[in-house]
Scaffold this motif. Structure first.
Motif, PDB file in Angstrom:
ATOM      1  N   ILE A  16      10.367  -2.499  55.875  1.00 44.66           N
ATOM      2  CA  ILE A  16      11.382  -3.558  55.967  1.00 44.66           C
ATOM      3  C   ILE A  16      12.642  -3.028  56.630  1.00 44.66           C
ATOM      4  O   ILE A  16      13.254  -3.698  57.474  1.00 44.66           O
ATOM      5  CB  ILE A  16      11.707  -4.101  54.555  1.00 44.66           C
ATOM      6  N   ALA A  17      13.050  -1.805  56.261  1.00 46.39           N
ATOM      7  CA  ALA A  17      14.265  -1.218  56.830  1.00 46.39           C
ATOM      8  C   ALA A  17      14.157  -1.078  58.344  1.00 46.39           C
ATOM      9  O   ALA A  17      15.122  -1.341  59.074  1.00 46.39           O
ATOM     10  CB  ALA A  17      14.530   0.139  56.185  1.00 46.39           C
ATOM     11  N   VAL A  18      12.994  -0.675  58.809  1.00 45.81           N
ATOM     12  CA  VAL A  18      12.784  -0.529  60.260  1.00 45.81           C
ATOM     13  C   VAL A  18      12.932  -1.875  60.964  1.00 45.81           C
ATOM     14  O   VAL A  18      13.567  -1.989  62.021  1.00 45.81           O
ATOM     15  CB  VAL A  18      11.396   0.086  60.544  1.00 45.81           C
ATOM     16  N   LYS A  19      12.366  -2.925  60.363  1.00 43.90           N
ATOM     17  CA  LYS A  19      12.432  -4.251  60.975  1.00 43.90           C
ATOM     18  C   LYS A  19      13.841  -4.835  60.911  1.00 43.90           C
ATOM     19  O   LYS A  19      14.263  -5.561  61.821  1.00 43.90           O
ATOM     20  CB  LYS A  19      11.427  -5.187  60.296  1.00 43.90           C
ATOM     21  N   LEU A  20      14.593  -4.522  59.836  1.00 45.97           N
ATOM     22  CA  LEU A  20      15.951  -5.055  59.714  1.00 45.97           C
ATOM     23  C   LEU A  20      16.902  -4.446  60.740  1.00 45.97           C
ATOM     24  O   LEU A  20      17.974  -4.994  61.000  1.00 45.97           O
ATOM     25  CB  LEU A  20      16.498  -4.804  58.298  1.00 45.97           C
TER      26      LEU A  20
ATOM     27  N   HIS B  79      19.547  -0.425  54.178  1.00 43.72           N
ATOM     28  CA  HIS B  79      18.852   0.347  53.147  1.00 43.72           C
ATOM     29  C   HIS B  79      18.783  -0.425  51.826  1.00 43.72           C
ATOM     30  O   HIS B  79      17.708  -0.533  51.217  1.00 43.72           O
ATOM     31  CB  HIS B  79      19.580   1.674  52.928  1.00 43.72           C
ATOM     32  N   ILE B  80      19.921  -0.975  51.392  1.00 41.99           N
ATOM     33  CA  ILE B  80      19.939  -1.634  50.074  1.00 41.99           C
ATOM     34  C   ILE B  80      19.142  -2.926  50.082  1.00 41.99           C
ATOM     35  O   ILE B  80      18.404  -3.239  49.140  1.00 41.99           O
ATOM     36  CB  ILE B  80      21.397  -1.878  49.609  1.00 41.99           C
ATOM     37  N   PHE B  81      19.225  -3.703  51.178  1.00 46.33           N
ATOM     38  CA  PHE B  81      18.496  -4.966  51.223  1.00 46.33           C
ATOM     39  C   PHE B  81      16.991  -4.730  51.424  1.00 46.33           C
ATOM     40  O   PHE B  81      16.174  -5.541  50.980  1.00 46.33           O
ATOM     41  CB  PHE B  81      19.053  -5.862  52.320  1.00 46.33           C
ATOM     42  N   ALA B  82      16.625  -3.642  52.061  1.00 42.24           N
ATOM     43  CA  ALA B  82      15.210  -3.307  52.172  1.00 42.24           C
ATOM     44  C   ALA B  82      14.617  -3.036  50.794  1.00 42.24           C
ATOM     45  O   ALA B  82      13.498  -3.469  50.481  1.00 42.24           O
ATOM     46  CB  ALA B  82      15.029  -2.089  53.085  1.00 42.24           C
TER      47      ALA B  82
END
Length: 315
Positions: A286-290, A256-259
């Motif tokens: 981005i969160a989904v891909k991470l 969450h934070i890095f997204a």
């Protein structure tokens, strides 16, 4: 705050100029200046403070300041205040009168007439007429007079009431960015306070919410620790971990934070965002891909640029 200046501002009537700012907005900025004026009717709030007070965008506030100068309502004195010595000091023009202080005298029953208006207990005609227009203020020689001396007379707790800084939120942000860093050891170091002052000076003229200040200060602090101070710190600064040398996978909180951080990363956002896509939608994608370890591994170099410290695995 100057009561005379505030009353003066309320009475100002202006014509709507073609291409000029709306009259209500100009009135609001002028009242904000009066609210922060000294007894000499000088005010020096920063642009960021005026934006926060009036909830008007920075560009419009600057335009209104120029129009108030053109209208002859304020003037730039040329004096500069604030930590950076860049905050302009404005003189309010046309304000009549100054706040007055009711005075009292000691009774002398042998010499004074108790019914005399000069006794101090009975108001004169002028004092009575001004009673509803003026309020008592602190004597001019008092150390508490004016807005410029306010911070000197407040306790440390009072001065920090509106501070952006929050230990709890900073601890959470640092943990999400890199849970191997010992927050307490950093905050107990001498250099942390020095970096905090440098960060505040750098952002003194920017308008950011408290949460956003904490968000950016986390990156500032971690980068300072890694690039300038980590080699000089006690090895105990980093928490021991059994998986430091092994491949890792991002936790749900880290995703969450890095997204959020990657969505605000200029190079990353320009490369992976879609036309017209908001930061929030980009962060969600981005969160989904991470969540996919293979995809997270491909973006590892970007993740390290926004605070990730470790090596990602693909399984």
């Amino acid at each position: 705050m100057s009561l005379d200046a505030t009353l003066w501002a309320w009475k100002i009537r202006q014509k709507q100029k073609k291409g000029g700012s709306l009259k209500p907005l100009k009135k609001l900025v002028l009242l904000s200046l009066c609210d922060r004026a000294s007894e000499e009717h000088c005010a020096f709030p920063s642009v960021a403070r005026l934006v926060e007070d009036t909830e008007i965008d920075r560009k419009t506030v600057l335009k209104i300041i120029d129009e108030l100068i053109e209208d002859g309502l304020i003037i730039d004195t040329g004096e500069r205040k604030g930590r950076t010595k860049q905050v302009k000091v404005y003189q309010l023009l046309g304000v009549n009168g100054r706040e007055t202080v009711p005075t009292t005298v000691l009774f002398d029953t042998e010499k004074d007439d108790l019914n005399s208006p000069n006794n101090g207990t009975v108001p004169t005609t002028e004092q009575f007429q001004q009673f509803h227009e003026r309020v008592p203020t602190i004597p001019l020689k008092s150390p508490n007079v004016g807005t410029r001396n306010l911070s000197k007379n407040l306790s440390l707790e009072s001065k920090n009431i509106k501070s952006w800084f929050c230990f709890k939120k900073l601890r959470e942000e640092i943990y999400l960015a890199d849970d191997s860093i010992d927050f307490e050891s950093i905050m107990n170091s001498k250099w942390a306070e020095r970096e905090k002052r440098a960060f505040e000076i750098y952002n003194s003229e920017k308008t950011m919410s408290d949460d956003l200040m904490i968000y950016h200060f986390t990156d500032w602090l971690i980068n300072a620790y890694r690039n300038k101070y980590s080699n000089n710190q006690n090895p105990a600064l980093a928490k021991p971990s059994n998986t430091v040398s092994s491949a890792q996978q991002l936790s749900e909180k880290q995703i969450h934070i890095f997204a959020q951080k990657l969505s605000n990363h200029p190079e990353f956002a320009s490369k992976f965002s879609e036309p017209g896509e908001s930061y929030e939608k980009l962060a969600t994608r981005i969160a989904v891909k991470l969540e996919n370890p293979v995809q997270a591994k491909k973006w590892e170099s970007y993740l390290k640029q926004v605070g990730f410290n470790g090596t990602l695995g693909t399984a």
